[in-house]
Structures are given as C-alpha cells and as structure tokens.
Design an enzyme around this catalytic site. Structure first.
Site, PDB file in Angstrom:
ATOM      1  CG  HIS A   1      39.954  45.561  38.586  1.00 17.23           C
ATOM      2  ND1 HIS A   1      40.529  44.311  38.498  1.00 17.23           N
ATOM      3  CD2 HIS A   1      38.639  45.341  38.803  1.00 17.23           C
ATOM      4  CE1 HIS A   1      39.603  43.395  38.653  1.00 17.23           C
ATOM      5  NE2 HIS A   1      38.439  43.991  38.849  1.00 17.23           N
ATOM      6  CD  GLU A   2      36.219  48.034  39.877  1.00 14.65           C
ATOM      7  OE1 GLU A   2      35.314  47.695  39.094  1.00 14.65           O
ATOM      8  OE2 GLU A   2      36.669  47.271  40.770  1.00 14.65           O
TER       9      GLU A   2
ATOM     10  CG  HIS B   1      34.934  45.430  35.529  1.00 10.64           C
ATOM     11  ND1 HIS B   1      34.728  44.156  35.050  1.00 10.64           N
ATOM     12  CD2 HIS B   1      35.539  45.284  36.742  1.00 10.64           C
ATOM     13  CE1 HIS B   1      35.191  43.272  35.935  1.00 10.64           C
ATOM     14  NE2 HIS B   1      35.697  43.930  36.962  1.00 10.64           N
TER      15      HIS B   1
ATOM     16  CD  GLU C   1      37.791  40.267  37.768  1.00 13.05           C
ATOM     17  OE1 GLU C   1      36.733  40.935  37.698  1.00 13.05           O
ATOM     18  OE2 GLU C   1      38.698  40.495  38.592  1.00 13.05           O
TER      19      GLU C   1
END
Lengths: 493, 493
Positions: free
Chosen positions: A258-259, A262, A288
């Site tokens: 997820h990170e 980003h 996101e």
C-alpha cells in the site's frame, strides 16, 4: 535583479524547505522519537509551520505570483495555477490558527497513542474536542456554500463535495452490502495459517523485497516501522515508507505494498520538478488509487502470489505447505472486522462511511465528541453487523483525527473506485496483466502508470487527470464489476 | 505589547526551531537517508541555515537584545551574555557565506563518504580546497590579532588561541612520548580476543545496556548507527547517540560510552532552559571532557569491567573465558595506530597534534590541499612512527574537514586534559570512585557531574566553569599523573 518568476520560485523553495523540515519532524515523531522529545517537537512544529505559512502567504510571494502570471508558459504556467490554488486556500487561514493546529496536533498525537494503548477515549476526548473546534473554525475561514464538509474535503480532493461523496456511497452501498450478504451464506475461507509470531527481521526483509520487486526505488527511499503505516517524503529522491509487524502476516505485506504504491507515485514526479509545487500526487483520492492498486489489484491477485508464494514460504516456514488457491482465497477473505486498515477490500468502504457520517455529525453539532464511542459502535453494528469491544479497536484506531485531518477519509473510498477505474484503462493498453504480474514484469505496469499518472505530478486538476487517464469522471462501475468478478470466484457464489 | 525580553526569547525560539530542523536533517543524513536524498538535502540545509542565520542576526533580534540588556537578571542576564557572544560571532559572517558553506558541507559529506570508501583523496581534494577557502574567508570575517587559527578555534572554545594550544601540546608531548617509549620496551598486551565477527544486534543491545547503566536516559534519547559516531539533539528531552559496529568489539562499546558522555551532558541542562541558548554544553573542550571521562576514566577502568565483564561474556560467548586483568590490560593496550577515533588514550593527542599542525599549515598557505596526504603521512611517521597505507586510514578518516569544522580538533586534546582534571575534583568529594563504579553506583558520579557541570549549561564561560569546578585553569597535571599511574601498572614499568 531577479524576474518575478525567479522571485516566486525562490520564495517557494523557502516554503518547501520549511515544509520538508516539518515533514521530517513528523516522520521522526512516528518512527524514532523518544517520548521525552514530544514537548519540544510540538513547539518546533508549531514554529516551523507558522514560518512556512507566513512565507507562503506573504505579500512578496503573492506579488511575485501576480507579476509572473502573464509571462509564464508550460510547466511554469501550471506551477502558477497550482500555487494560486494553494495560496488562496492558505491565505484564508489565519497564521495563528495554523500554528495552533500544528502544536495541538503534535500533542494530540502523543495523547492519542496513550489513549489507544489504554483504550481510554475519555482521556483523549478534550483534545479531540479542541481539534474539532479548530477544524470547524478552519472550515468557516475556507468558506463553503452548501455543507461545512465541502470546505474541508476540498483541501484534500480539489472540487469534491459532501453531496458527491454521499452519492458515491449511495451507488456502492447497495451492491456491496448484497455481495457481502451472499458471501456470508457461503462457507468461510480459512486464513488461520497467516497468523503467528512472525520474526520482525524476516518481515522487514520480505516486505522490502516485495516493494523493490514492484518498483519502489530504495536508492531514493527507505522503509521503517510506525504504529500507523504512512508514506511521506521531502524530495522526489527521498521518499519514506513505513510498515508494521503484527501477528497477521498480511499486515506488514499489504501495508508495505500500500505505502509503496503511494511511494512510487511520489518517486514518479519528474526530477526537474523536485522541491516545486508541481511534484507529488495531485490529490488524496488519486494517491489512494495508487496505493490500493498496488495493494489490492496487484498485491492480492492470484498472479502475484503465483510469483511470490514460494519465497514467502521460504521466509516464513511456519506458514506450512499451503497451495496457491488456498493462499489466494485466504488473503482475500471477506469478514466484517473492527480495524479499517486491516479491513478486506469489500467491507473497507463501509468503515469509511462510518467515519464520513460521524465527521459530518460532529461538525454540524448533531453529535458531541464525548458521544463518539457510542455513535461509532452503533454504526459499526448497523453497517458491518459487529460492535467493537473497546475504543482501541473502535473510534481510537485511526491517527487522522489527532492530526486534525477531518474531511480526509472519503478520499480512501474515492481511491478504491479510481484504482479499478485506472486499472481498466491500463488493461485496455497492456492486455493480459495477469501474465505481466506472474512473470514479474512490473516494469510494464509501472511504466504505464508513470506515463499516464505519476509523471503528471500536480500539473492537472484531479478531475481533469481522471478524465485524461480513464476517459470519464470518477465512476463506481469498474470497481463494482471488479469486486463482483473477483469474489464470485473466490466464494464460489 | 511584548517586552523586549519576550521579543528576544520569541526570536531565539524561531532560530532554535530552524537549527533543530537542520540538526535533524544532518542526523538523518548520517543515519538513515538514502543516497537519492542528498541533492535536496543540500538545498534544504542551505536554505534553513540561511533562514536561521538571517533571523538570528536580524536588526529586530539585536534591538530586542540591546533593549532587554538593562532589565534582565539571573538566568536571563546569562542568556543575554551568551546570545551577545553568539550574535557577535554570527554577524561577522555574511549570510551568503553561511549558506554557501552549509550547501558545500552537505555535498562534501557525500563526496567524503565516497572518497573514503575508495581511498581516493584526489576525488575529494577540490571540494576540500573550496572548503578551506571558505573557512579562510570565515576567519577573516571573524577577525584575529595573532594567528588566523585563533579566529576559528574561538568558535568552538571561547577564548582559546593557537598559542595556548601550542603550549598545551608542548607540555604533554615530552612526557607522553617518553611514556610510549617505555611501554614499547615492555612485552605487548594481547587483545586479539576483542576482534571477531560480532553480531550487530548483540552489540546494539549490549552498548545500550551500558549507556543506560551509566545514566543516559533512553526516555529522552536513543542510539542509532552512523559511519562516524556522533551525538546530536534538538531538545534536552531528545538527545541522539550513534555508534558503529566493527570487528574490534571496543569500537561499539567505547564509541557508545563516549557519545553517552556527550549525551548525558546535554540531557543534564535544566529543562527550564530547553530550546534556549543556555541549554547544552559550554564548549567543545568541556563537552569532550565528559565524553572522555565516561569513555576512558570510567569505561576503561578495572572497576567498570569488574561489573560488566560477566555480562559481556554472556552477550559475546566467542570472547572466551578471559579474566578481568587480561581484559583490563587489553582494552588499554597502547600501540601507535592510524585511526584517531580508535586510538588508545595515550597516543590520542598525537593524532590531534598532526591535524592541528596541518590545519595551521593549510590555512596559512604553507601547505596545498593536494599535498595533504604526503604531509599527513610524514607527520604520522614522525610522531607515531607509522605510515598510513592509504588515505582512507590516513587523511580521509575524519568527517570534520568535510563539514568545514576547522579549528575543532584541538578541543579533543583539551577535553582529554579536562577529563582528568575534573575527575580529580570529583574524587576529592566522592572518595573511592572505584568502589562506586564496581558497585554500579554511577548515579553518585552522574549527580556530582550534574551538579557541578551539566546543570550549568552555557551559563558561565568555559574558562570560568573550569575554575569553578576544579579551582584552577586548564592544566595537564592530573592528566599526565593519571596516565603515568595507569600505564605504569598496566605495562609493569
């Protein structure tokens, strides 16, 4: 004598340096800072935020902006458009309010950590109440025509409104609840093998391996641990991820992916835009969409684990001899649960809905801060059919409110929709993405996203960018279709 | 309307916040920063240093200082004295020069790391040459009557001069060289058991255990790793140590004790002085006296290892069943060697002497930067009887020149002298320090130092403080006596 454009750029470089300092102080506070550093950190953050704000909204900056407007072309013109929006937003906020919020946020973070550890909402409530007061004041300064929430969400997602958010939730709530209901009638998948006392070093190594494989550049970034994973940075060349280690092995793995999503978005800005307002993601929703794309669409795909399951078993032998199908179903297990960041893909938006409605109610005075735990628990019962056993797994779970980031949560749901919408566009160009993923050709995927999204930085408005990339406005179609297709197979509906 | 004193304090708080930001960026650069972050870091450091300098020397600050002067009493009067000295020093330096040096230092640090890795002085020389130019320019702005070096050393050690430093070296050179010579005639002690492939996790844990035992407060600080150990901080409540892990086990152990000495001094400032000019160590010489006191006088004592040797053996079983006497002699082995930070206590000052003389020669134009390696090696041959085999273990070993910290080295030797001098005063009050150390009563020692040195912060000038604490000016007597007594026993002279 420097030209107005040069003056503007130099002023913005100063602002960027001050903001980089606060970003690093914030990163440090969440990763390495000893407890004794909290008080000074709050003071330092307050002062530097004030300086950044003052420098940004100073007459000299605005004058340079006005004077540079006429002659600027290309990227410079885009930079001026972005700066004007930012400066307009910022000028509406009095310096004192900005400084007060920043100081309160630093203190509130410590209080929140303590309160969550002791599951003691009452100990956090006065601080949160003060934060809502400040945010309400902020909204009044920012201005809105329809709903106080519009002023707040616009800061994170240019042009979004409470009405749009409400409509978005309306369009997905029905189909999602129906799908969850059908799933509930099926036998539950087993993911017990994903829980254990996993070695932290092994988790660190394996998650960095995954992040590197998908394309996060560790020459221009790193990963540390934090109670609540986040991604930050202060240069296209220095982007920081965090993850966390839990008994559920998926926490670290999908937290990292997820990170890293980003992070790759941030690393994808042109180097020439480094330290300028054009670098970085255009909105939280777009941001996101990329974290969710890499976490869910890539990271929770069967093809992904076709490639990485053997390595995972080597790194964590205690996981046993689980086959690909069992593993794939396990990591996509749907089950209403308490913690948003660990929610499955399907129920995730219901967590966001709870927060959106509560924020609206507190902001409009319908709900008192002290009554948040009860209201929170009631909504979890209503939407997810479960009641948190304590506030640590209830309304104290998220860091956002302690930071004063109110109006932020809906961008998570917008990101979920956009991730599928952008993926659909990508598939039109790249064809068989499963083949790319299982063969480890993440470069093709990253390059497409780089070309269509990351390299654009903040040059276009979020709504324009979505249209450019997908040919339409934000829509729930790809998202609902994708989930339906995926879960019909997994749960044999 | 705020009083001049309030205005002054608020201005100084702004300066403190900016300097804290640069300190943290510097810490991060040396501990965690990925390579890709270097360019932006240099820019950010340059900008924030300029801002700190501009805010500090601004007319408004000086006016508030002048206006507050008359009415301030007690601590405020001391704060004003310290601020006046700092502001006078800083005003002499043009903002542009400060910013240029800061930018160059960030770049030079990266170049130095690379050059040292490849033992390639030529690759670093042009950057270093530029740094010496800047420092020479700095000295001219600061001003001096006798020697260019006086202007530089005064920044680190108020009131010290090249002549004093030369005299100091004169007083210790003879006795030390004689002692080293006598030792050379004795059988060498064996410290082979201290070399090995030590686990980094075990070193981290054991060194933190030692730092905690002597009194470094981990609630208000932490330890990380860095190529060149240092101590920094941005609040009395947040002091950062670094150490490093090497085949010589003593590197981490004594590195940590050394930095913990600095750290305890910093942690010992009154909390009420946090973020003001009164907090922190009064000079580099005094600072070094505390790092050396804890590293050498406490950490290399027999009593210390009477207490900690059993635990060390448990943490590092490969060290074998070494007895206390053998261990004590090993960690105090005297042998001329290449690396200053790993030099034994006796030859250490000769390393400093080399640097002091070379700095003087480059500054006065007697020596070209490009000829530093040859000159360095010749002096090592002359004073220590050894010639570095390459520049990595020669003139590229220290970080200081890359930072532009020229005039800094002699404070290490002053610290060596002062550590013994202050210890002698402490012993007059506390009596049998060996008994305190072997029983683990470091609190008594720390409390004495706290009362007499640390809690004074920067309130008195270094020369005044030394007189207050020891009853006399800096002197080599305790130092020479202490070394004589110690090494006569160890080497059975």
């Amino acid at each position: 004598m420097p030209s107005p454009l040069e003056t503007l750029k130099s002023r913005l470089a100063d602002v960027n340096a001050l903001r980089s300092a606060t970003a690093m102080m914030d990163w440090d506070q969440q990763t390495y800072m000893p407890r004794g550093g909290a008080e000074a950190r709050a003071e330092h953050l307050g002062i530097l935020s004030r300086m950044a704000h003052e420098t940004f909204v100073a007459d000299e900056t605005r004058r340079a902006l006005d004077d540079a407007q006429g002659s600027a072309e290309g990227d410079d013109a885009a930079m001026i458009r972005v700066t004007r929006r930012d400066i307009d937003l910022a000028t509406k906020l009095p310096t004192k309010l900005v400084e007060e919020k920043s100081k309160l946020a630093a203190i509130a973070h410590e209080r929140w950590v303590e309160a969550r550890a002791k599951s003691d909402f009452a100990g956090f409530a006065p601080t949160l109440e003060r934060m809502f007061d400040i945010v309400r004041e902020e909204a009044e300064h920012l201005g809105y025509t329809d709903h106080i929430y519009d002023a707040l969400i616009d800061q994170y997602e240019e042009g979004a409104t409470a009405a749009e958010v409400r409509a978005m939730f309306e369009s997905i709530k029905g189909p999602q609840v129906a799908l969850v209901k059908k799933i509930k009638e099926q036998p539950q998948v087993d993911d017990a093998f994903l829980y254990g006392n996993w070695d932290e070093g092994a988790q660190s190594k394996f998650t960095e391996h995954l992040a590197k494989a998908v394309g996060f550049d560790f020459e221009r970034g790193r990963q540390d641990t934090a109670p609540h994973p986040f991604c930050t940075g202060w240069s296209v060349g220095d982007i920081r991820l965090t993850t966390r280690y839990k008994p559920y092995l998926g926490s670290a793995i999908f937290g990292t992916l997820h990170e890293a999503g980003h992070g790759m978005y941030e690393q994808g800005s042109p180097m020439a835009w480094d330290r300028t307002p054009l670098a970085g993601g255009v909105s939280l929703g777009l941001h996101e969409s990329q974290s969710r794309l890499w976490e869910n669409i890539v990271g929770r795909s069967r093809a992904f684990w076709e490639r990485f399951l053997p390595g995972l078993k080597e790194s964590f032998p205690a996981i046993g001899d689980v086959d690909l199908d069992t593993f794939y179903r396990a990591i996509n297990k749907v089950e209403p649960s308490y913690i948003r960041v660990e929610a499955d893909e399907l129920t995730y938006n219901l967590h966001v809905l709870v927060r959106f409605e509560l924020e609206c109610d507190v902001l409009t005075g319908k709900l008192a801060v002290k009554d948040l735990p009860d209201a929170w628990n009631a909504k979890y019962e209503e939407y997810l059919g479960i009641t948190p056993r304590n506030d640590a797994e209830g309304c104290l779970q998220d860091v956002h409110w302690s930071m004063g980031s109110i109006g932020y949560f809906p961008t998570y749901s917008m990101g979920n929709l956009l991730s599928y919408q952008i993926w659909t566009a990508l598939q039109r160009d790249l064809g068989d993405t499963d083949a790319l993923i299982s063969s480890g050709d993440f470069a093709s995927i990253l390059t497409w996203l780089q070309d269509h999204v990351y390299s654009k930085g903040r040059k276009y408005s979020p709504k324009d960018l979505v249209r450019q990339v997908t040919g339409e406005a934000i829509s729930s179609r790809s998202y609902l279709d994708g989930l339906e297709r995926k879960y019909v197979e997994i749960y044999r509906l």
